[in-house]
Design a protein around this motif. Structure first.
Motif, short mmCIF file in Angstrom:
data_model
loop_
_atom_site.label_atom_id
_atom_site.label_comp_id
_atom_site.label_asym_id
_atom_site.label_seq_id
_atom_site.Cartn_x
_atom_site.Cartn_y
_atom_site.Cartn_z
N HIS A 45 13.04 24.28 -3.38
CA HIS A 45 13.81 24.24 -2.13
C HIS A 45 14.50 25.58 -1.88
CE1 HIS A 45 13.64 20.18 -0.39
NE2 HIS A 45 13.47 19.73 -1.64
N GLN A 101 7.36 17.52 1.70
CA GLN A 101 7.91 18.69 2.40
C GLN A 101 6.83 19.53 3.09
OE1 GLN A 101 11.13 19.16 2.75
NE2 GLN A 101 11.69 17.48 1.36
N GLU A 140 6.98 15.66 -3.91
CA GLU A 140 7.89 16.49 -3.11
C GLU A 140 7.12 17.56 -2.35
OE1 GLU A 140 11.77 17.39 -1.72
OE2 GLU A 140 10.94 15.69 -2.84
#
Length: 327
Positions: free
Chosen positions: A29, A65, A61
């Motif tokens: 992130h 994303q 993830e």
């Protein structure tokens, strides 16, 4: 030795996960904005055979994303250690038709500050004679960690074990961790938690030595690069939060570390024998054990707090070059 400067260099970031999926995801992130600044950047996450649900969490993830255009995932077939895991991510890129200009080794227990990667790439582009550079590692509150070091020697082993001010002052030019610098400077080696490597360095010294399971591999790599004529620099404008020792528990700084694992001693022993020879490795062991024995006596007399791993002296001796040679 000088490398060609490119207008849009290709950066490959390699992150090796071992049972820290949440930390790895947080690290990814933190890279999102960096990718926007450096669009010619790819990230490969290697799961080093965690044996838990790391692979599933990280893959999920990435898909959620929609990071697939810049993040790829490799599941290792065994846990071969830090160097092995990084090489799994590096080797295919170096063997491809589109080779990266730079490889950044990035720990999963890191969060990059804004423009941390761009600062490193810009520095390398401006200094084509530099082979390796490292970030300023810091605690979440900004407190700097030691990130730039001198190569190990018998004198640094004595100083680290003895911990006696007058001796440390006498050996000031030999200690492994000099005071943290606020300015960019040349150094012997940098922490592998955030270390950028020019592709040509791999051409000179090959990949990381997989005989190291964990620890000393980045020291060894920087030493081989140094011997091949590549310099190493510390670039504090590149700031990276490092949550120390989250995977191994060996280098944690906020609590007393757990018992030092055998692979740490094996890596240390390999470093000294490989790079300086058997006799030097014996001297390094003797200097450390003498220094630590004297420190233990002083600690007891002065009633100082024991912050060392349990059974450290016994474990050190039983894993020393001398003990292995005589048994």
């Amino acid at each position: 030795m000088l490398s060609e400067v490119k207008q849009n260099p290709y950066l490959l970031v390699v992150i090796v996960n071992y049972r820290t999926p949440k930390l790895t995801i947080d690290c990814l992130h933190s890279l999102v904005e960096e990718i926007k600044i450096l669009p010619n950047t790819k990230v490969v996450v290697v799961d080093n055979y965690s044996g838990d649900n790391s692979a599933e969490q990280i893959r999920a993830e990435i898909n959620t994303q929609q990071w697939q255009d810049w993040v790829s995932f490799i599941a290792a077939e065994r846990n071969g250690g830090y160097a092995y895991g990084n090489n799994l991510g590096i080797r295919p890129a170096l063997e491809s038709d589109n080779k990266p200009d730079y490889v950044l080794l990035l720990n999963p227990d890191t969060v990059v500050r804004p423009k941390a990667l761009k600062v490193l790439v810009d520095f390398m582009e401006a200094h084509p004679q530099v082979g390796i550079a490292g970030s300023r590692l810091e605690d979440p509150d900004g407190t700097p960690q030691h990130s730039a070091f001198r190569f190990h020697s018998i004198w640094s082993e004595l100083d680290c074990a003895l911990r006696f001010g007058p001796i440390s002052k006498l050996l000031q030019s030999k200690i492994i961790a000099p005071p943290v610098s606020d300015v960019t400077c040349q150094t012997d080696w940098v922490a592998g938690a955030s270390m950028i490597i020019r592709r040509e360095v791999f051409d000179s010294v090959s990949l990381l030595d997989e005989e190291y399971f964990m620890y000393y591999e980045e020291v060894d790599f920087c030493l081989q690069a140094n011997r091949a004529g590549w310099s190493c620099w510390y670039v504090p404008e590149s700031r990276v939060v490092h949550l120390v020792g989250q995977s191994s528990g060996v280098t944690v700084t906020k609590v007393r570390p757990k018992r030092r694992p055998k692979y740490w001693f094996d890596s240390r022993k390999r470093f000294f024998i490989k790079n300086y020879g058997f006799i030097y490795a014996v001297l390094a062991d003797l200097f450390w054990m003498t220094g630590f024995s004297l420190w233990t006596i002083r600690r007891s007399i002065q009633n100082k707090i024991d912050n060392d791993p349990p059974y450290l002296l016994q474990d050190f001796f039983s894993n020393s070059v001398i003990f292995k040679f005589t048994n």
